[in-house]
Design a protein around this motif. Structure first.
Motif: not given
Lengths: 303, 265
Positions: B110-111, B122, B125-126, B129, B149-151, B153, B157, B169-171
């Motif tokens: 995410a930017y 935040g 993204i939350a 999900l 990252s979060g951007g 996942i 989901a 795909y990575a944290v």
């Protein structure tokens, strides 16, 4: 005789207050930027930079000089929030494995366990708050900056699931540097896992109060922390998604001091209320009271 | 150079087909929809309605560009909160009209911008999900390049997560991993190997269900090869998922993510 053994010194001068440098908030993930002084008599306030004699501070761990909130351990948070003797802990012994074989991860975890006297970065359980029964989860930033790996994700998910099963509210005190990088992709999966558990709890019409404390960032801010029905925050807590330094590097511009503070989030509409730590128990019990009178709620069948 | 680092480099190649190219090639009559209805239209996120094998579906994708100019307007495929709110809007629209959702992921994350924080990256993204977890229609996600990252996942989901052979795909990026944990960005190749970011690694631990093959000569030289395989797989899977009772679909989706975690007690 170890009486004169050299102790580990804490370089107090390095921890300059935030207003003086953009570097300050960098890398909360490392879990070392807050001075925990062994047998410490003095602690440094990150808000005013003043040295505080520990005995001068009360159980709320608020700076007597400026009112700044120190990062508080999960144990002490539970003490000041739950009614005495009511806290029953869940899953106290859960410990992480090493999903990607990160070098010396087990040693790092053991070191943190010794330092904090807890097994992982979140403590969960059930308690009463001014007589109202609730499930509660408290993250502890002293433990690897409360980064979320398998155990944090699992304990929070189980706590939410228990609240769902027992028709109870859940209160989560969030604090985190983000995902636990040392566990690789499995830590990222915890974001989806916890958010899905919140969804089930919410679909049952149950209350979730998120209390954002310093710092609430990264993957935790982008999952359950931001999903509360009501979101409280402690004064001056750092709350945001991306790291300050990363943003400054991207936009090539220095960010204002109050960027990503609790006050910033309140102004932009992402926090309901900033509450002084001394008043949080009272605020929570008022919120719990509003949501406890089920018989008074609108039932869709006329009054 | 290790195998994972080689794949990482391939996953980032500017010449890889973008989400819009996948959408145009696999689906019929793509009708693009714009905007999050709150603030603006994020060009890093594209989406709309299309059909596949006569079945109407909602398609969404993170869009990287092929030129510098296009990449600047699309922020190199790093969405703002408006991008994720566009995803939420289109997912809820799909639920209303009972359309399966197909999501294409290709982002380093995410930017990390000032405005993005002011407007709640935040929270966006939350909420993605949260909405995905209970969406009463099938959701299939495909990693076509980078997944960071979060951007990433936020859009992975759902019920099925697939990955192209040279996707990752990575944290966080291996560069970020090396510089934060080891304070040495030059060890990113070592980090890439350790982090288990490739499709082959991720299918072992259940993070993805399927690997979509790429042609030997490189996907940029023969994208039709991959488009055709993916199209067939999507038709098959959509037919499986849309015939499941909704309660079963949702409880399987919950279990899909519930299982992740390696701990002892």
């Amino acid at each position: 005789m170890k009486l004169f053994k050299k102790k580990n010194y804490i370089p107090i001068g390095r921890n300059i207050p935030r207003s003086n440098t953009a570097e300050k908030s960098a890398k909360p993930e490392m879990g070392v930027d807050e001075p925990i002084i062994p047998d410490g008599m003095w602690v440094k306030c990150r808000h005013c930079g003043g040295l505080v004699y520990k005995k001068e501070m009360d159980e709320f761990e608020i700076c007597p000089k400026c009112g700044g909130h120190f990062r508080i351990s999960a144990k002490n948070r539970i003490k000041i929030t739950c009614d005495e003797g009511t806290f029953e802990e869940f899953d106290a012994d859960m410990v992480s494995k090493n999903p990607i074989g990160y070098p010396d991860y087990d040693k790092l975890i053991q070191k943190m366990q010794q330092k904090t006297e807890i097994k992982e970065a979140v403590v969960t359980g059930m308690c009463k708050i001014n007589g109202y029964k609730t499930v509660i989860a408290v993250m502890d930033s002293n433990f690897m900056m409360a980064s979320m790996g398998s155990v944090v994700g699992e304990k929070i998910t189980r706590a939410i699931e228990r609240a769902t099963q027992m028709d109870l509210p859940i209160i989560i005190f969030t604090a985190s540097g983000g995902a636990r990088m040392q566990e690789g992709i499995i830590s990222l999966m915890q974001m989806a896992k916890t958010s899905a558990a919140v969804r089930k709890h919410s679909d049952k019409g149950l209350l979730y109060v998120s209390v954002m404390t310093d710092p609430t960032t990264g993957g935790v801010s982008a999952s359950f922390a931001n999903l509360g029905d009501i979101i409280l925050a402690e004064p001056k807590a750092i709350i945001g998604f991306a790291g300050r330094r990363v943003i400054e590097g991207t936009i090539n511009e220095k960010l204002p001091d109050d960027f990503q503070s609790a006050e910033f989030q309140l102004k932009h509409g992402f926090v309901d209320k900033i509450v002084n730590r001394k008043d949080i128990k009272e605020a929570l019990s008022v919120i719990l009271k509003f949501h406890s009178k089920k018989e008074a709620a609108f039932n869709g069948q006329g009054f | 150079m290790g195998r994972a680092f080689d794949i990482l480099s391939k996953s980032r190649m500017v010449s890889r087909p973008s989400s819009l190219e996948f959408i145009e090639a696999i689906f019929d009559d793509f009708f693009e929809l714009h905007g999050d209805r709150h603030f603006e239209d994020d060009l890093a996120m594209v989406g709309g309605i299309a059909s596949i094998n006569e079945i109407p579906v909602t398609v969404i994708g993170i869009q990287k560009g092929h030129s510098v100019k296009e990449n600047v307007s699309r922020r190199f495929g790093s969405p703002n909160p408006e991008g994720y709110r566009k995803v939420i809007r289109l997912m809820e629209q799909a639920e209303k009209f009972k359309r399966p959702v197909i999501e294409f992921i290709n982002t380093s994350g995410a930017y990390p911008g000032k405005g993005a924080e002011q407007r709640g990256q935040g929270e966006a993204i939350a909420k993605c999900l949260y909405v995905s977890a209970g969406l009463k229609t099938p959701v299939i996600s495909i990693f076509i390049g980078e997944g960071g990252s979060g951007g990433a996942i936020a859009m992975a989901a759902g019920d099925r997560v697939w990955m192209l052979e040279n996707g990752m795909y990575a944290v966080l990026s291996p560069e970020g991993f090396a510089s934060i944990l080891w304070r040495d960005p030059s060890r990113s190749s070592e980090a890439a190997e350790l982090m288990k970011i490739t499709a082959e690694d991720l299918i072992k631990n259940g993070v993805i269900e399927k690997i979509i093959p790429e042609p030997e000569e490189g996907i940029e030289n023969n994208p039709e090869y991959t488009f055709n395989i993916l199209k067939d797989e999507l038709i098959k899977e959509i037919n499986i998922l849309r015939n499941k009772p909704i309660d079963q679909l949702l409880s399987e989706r919950y279990a899909r993510f519930r299982k992740f975690g390696e701990f002892e007690e």
